[in-house]
Scaffold this motif. Structure first.
Motif, PDB file in Angstrom:
ATOM      1  N   ILE A  31      -5.699   1.766  10.471  1.00  0.00           N
ATOM      2  CA  ILE A  31      -5.397   2.080   8.971  1.00  0.00           C
ATOM      3  C   ILE A  31      -5.202   3.613   8.839  1.00  0.00           C
ATOM      4  O   ILE A  31      -4.245   4.183   8.077  1.00  0.00           O
ATOM      5  N   GLU A  32      -6.081   4.547   9.600  1.00  0.00           N
ATOM      6  CA  GLU A  32      -5.965   5.842   9.418  1.00  0.00           C
ATOM      7  C   GLU A  32      -6.509   6.553  10.512  1.00  0.00           C
ATOM      8  O   GLU A  32      -7.316   5.864  11.022  1.00  0.00           O
ATOM      9  N   VAL A  57      -4.268   7.203  -1.452  1.00  0.00           N
ATOM     10  CA  VAL A  57      -3.838   5.670  -1.039  1.00  0.00           C
ATOM     11  C   VAL A  57      -3.968   4.866  -2.367  1.00  0.00           C
ATOM     12  O   VAL A  57      -5.149   4.916  -3.053  1.00  0.00           O
ATOM     13  N   LYS A 103     -16.703   2.091   0.917  1.00  0.00           N
ATOM     14  CA  LYS A 103     -15.953   3.212   0.255  1.00  0.00           C
ATOM     15  C   LYS A 103     -15.768   2.983  -1.341  1.00  0.00           C
ATOM     16  O   LYS A 103     -15.847   4.182  -1.876  1.00  0.00           O
ATOM     17  N   GLU A 121       3.401   0.732   2.961  1.00  0.00           N
ATOM     18  CA  GLU A 121       2.516   0.068   4.206  1.00  0.00           C
ATOM     19  C   GLU A 121       2.357  -1.180   3.635  1.00  0.00           C
ATOM     20  O   GLU A 121       1.885  -1.622   2.750  1.00  0.00           O
ATOM     21  N   GLU A 122       2.525  -2.374   4.790  1.00  0.00           N
ATOM     22  CA  GLU A 122       2.032  -3.658   4.711  1.00  0.00           C
ATOM     23  C   GLU A 122       0.297  -3.888   4.411  1.00  0.00           C
ATOM     24  O   GLU A 122      -0.306  -2.979   4.905  1.00  0.00           O
ATOM     25  N   PHE A 123      -0.017  -4.712   3.568  1.00  0.00           N
ATOM     26  CA  PHE A 123      -1.441  -4.523   3.297  1.00  0.00           C
ATOM     27  C   PHE A 123      -2.302  -5.533   4.243  1.00  0.00           C
ATOM     28  O   PHE A 123      -1.703  -6.689   4.569  1.00  0.00           O
ATOM     29  N   LEU A 124      -3.156  -4.979   4.897  1.00  0.00           N
ATOM     30  CA  LEU A 124      -3.888  -5.530   5.830  1.00  0.00           C
ATOM     31  C   LEU A 124      -5.069  -6.373   5.472  1.00  0.00           C
ATOM     32  O   LEU A 124      -5.695  -5.790   4.366  1.00  0.00           O
ATOM     33  N   VAL A 180       0.910  -1.182  -0.175  1.00  0.00           N
ATOM     34  CA  VAL A 180      -0.201   0.078   0.043  1.00  0.00           C
ATOM     35  C   VAL A 180       0.965   1.082   0.038  1.00  0.00           C
ATOM     36  O   VAL A 180       1.968   1.315   0.755  1.00  0.00           O
ATOM     37  N   LYS A 193       1.088   5.307   0.158  1.00  0.00           N
ATOM     38  CA  LYS A 193       0.097   6.568   0.603  1.00  0.00           C
ATOM     39  C   LYS A 193       1.095   7.740   0.504  1.00  0.00           C
ATOM     40  O   LYS A 193       2.237   7.977   0.999  1.00  0.00           O
ATOM     41  N   GLU A 244     -13.089  -3.699   7.737  1.00  0.00           N
ATOM     42  CA  GLU A 244     -12.895  -2.420   8.217  1.00  0.00           C
ATOM     43  C   GLU A 244     -14.154  -2.007   9.080  1.00  0.00           C
ATOM     44  O   GLU A 244     -15.083  -2.306   8.921  1.00  0.00           O
TER      45      GLU A 244
END
Ligand code: AMP
Ligand code: GLY
Length: 433
Positions: free
Chosen positions: A286-287, A157, A218, A189-192, A145, A147, A196
């Motif tokens: 995540i944020e 993102v 989203k 970033e690592e993908f989780l 990911v 960002k 969500e």
């Protein structure tokens, strides 16, 4: 108590704030700048854009406003709270320094590491370290990911499934053009994986209350397909955050963030929005956002069991009382669901000025409210004025299936040319409950 409250903003979130504040017994006068036609039925709309900070502070002084509530993130990132506080005016929201949790992803990630807050593994690179970033993505696990640092209105993102795409995206982010100012630094970033969820905490800098957990949708199309949008619908509470997990979120995420921000000399007051991935290893951030989320606010606030005006006033004053905290923490009864009706083409370009029909038929319909997100009046006629046009929300004392039936029943009564919406809001929750 007779409070005069000013809400800043013009979308569905602000309509939900005004709607909920209008039910607080202590509120005698509600104003909104600039507001929208839906808000205008509950509050006095003042035609000042949120970017005009000096005009707004003068307005608040002149109008003897007791509390200003900031909806969107941009004025927070630009320091509107600092300005109001310098003038001795009460305002709900974090200062510019505290809002950095949202406006700099690199700051947020570093902060989480310093304070042991669970989040995806990452590396951050500023422009002089571009070569290292290029090397890093040559052998990191995929998907990865990327960002862009800074506020990029949800466009910063990119989830890259292939290495070539990662290299191209990195170059674009450092190149800056596609991501505006947001591209001076890049977080990789690592993908989780997991579900969500969004959790809002209202805090005075020390103490806090979390509100009902929610889930946003989203992507533009059913099945989480299509482009990323500002959010196409939401429901609350979400079964992906049961009570024991919410407790973990409070202990492992919200409390350490509030303590950490105070310890770093930027006490956080206002709404702290944790965007979470519920992974097998537990909740991970995540944020962070430094304000209420949209459309989640349109389902979280109608379920709020306490006195919202009191909660926001005490948060702004830095003194949440036991009584207010206890009532804000009362277990939510019932469920809420919001279906966003969007313009044809959204999230890309879309037409505006299209007549909206059928809203009057929802009037008096118990438990249903259409929050205005992007509408305008042309004479007497309500027309579209944005990508997200309306958030049709239903609230019932029943389960989510019943609430969704109500919400979709209301949606069927509304029409405008090109109207698009997702038909699967809340479906993932129905499958697990
Ligand atoms: P954000 O703008 O940070 O909310 O990110 C937009 C969306 O990208 C999120 O809602 C997630 O669906 C997805 N996303 C962001 N970071 C990650 C991550 N580390 N792993 C998986 N998905 C992510
Ligand atoms: N619901 C996403 C946001 O408010 O950013």
């Amino acid at each position: 108590m007779s409070l005069s409250i000013l809400v800043l903003g013009s979308g569905g979130r602000e309509h939900a704030l005004v709607w909920t504040l209008s039910r607080s017994p202590g509120v005698s006068r509600l104003s909104c700048a600039p507001g929208n036609p839906g808000i205008g039925r509950l509050a006095r709309c003042l035609p000042v854009p949120v970017s005009e900070r000096l005009t707004l502070v003068e307005l608040a002084e002149k109008e003897h406003i007791d509390l200003t509530v900031v909806g969107p993130e941009v004025p927070l990132a630009e320091g509107i709270v600092d300005l109001f506080q310098e003038r001795g005016l009460a305002i709900f929201g974090p200062t510019k320094g505290a809002a950095e949790l949202e406006w700099s992803k690199a700051f947020a990630k570093g902060f989480m590491v310093r304070h042991g807050v669970p989040t995806a593994g990452f590396a951050a690179f500023d422009a002089p370290r571009r070569k290292e970033a290029e090397k890093y993505i040559e052998d990191c696990p995929l998907p990865v990911v990327l960002k862009a640092d800074g506020l990029a209105a949800g466009k910063g993102v990119v989830i890259c499934r292939e290495r070539e795409e990662a290299a191209r995206t990195l170059a674009e982010m450092f190149g800056g053009s596609a991501f505006g100012d947001a591209g001076t630094s890049v977080v990789i970033e690592e993908f989780l994986t997991g579900e969500e969820a969004s959790v809002f905490a209202v805090t005075d800098g020390t103490r806090f209350a979390t509100l009902a957990s929610a889930q946003d949708h989203k992507r533009a199309l059913d099945g989480d397909l299509g482009k990323n949008t500002g959010g196409m619908g939401a429901y609350a509470p979400t079964p992906f955050v049961p009570d024991d997990l919410l407790w973990r979120v409070e202990q492992e995420i919200i409390a350490p963030v509030i303590r950490g921000m105070a310890a770093e000399g930027r006490p956080y007051r206002g709404c702290l929005y944790a965007g979470l991935m519920i992974t097998e290893a537990g909740p991970k951030v995540i944020e962070f956002n430094c304000r209420f989320g949209d459309p989640e606010t349109q389902v979280v606030l109608p379920l709020f069991p306490g006195d919202l005006a009191q909660l926001l006033c005490e948060s702004a004053a830095g003194s949440l009382s036991d009584k207010t905290l206890a009532s804000a923490r009362t277990k939510v009864k019932g469920t809420a669901a919001c279906i966003v009706l969007a313009s044809a083409g959204y999230p890309d370009s879309y037409p505006t000025g299209i007549p909206i029909h059928g809203l009057e038929s929802l009037e008096g319909r118990h438990g249903v409210v259409a929050f205005h997100a992007g509408t305008a009046l042309r004479g007497e006629q309500l027309v579209t004025a944005g990508g997200r046009v309306l958030g049709v929300t239903a609230v019932t004392g029943g389960d989510l299936a019943e609430t969704l039936r109500e919400a979709y029943g209301a949606v069927e009564r509304i029409a405008f040319d090109g109207m698009q919406y997702r038909r699967d809001i809340g479906q993932k929750a129905l499958r697990v409950s």
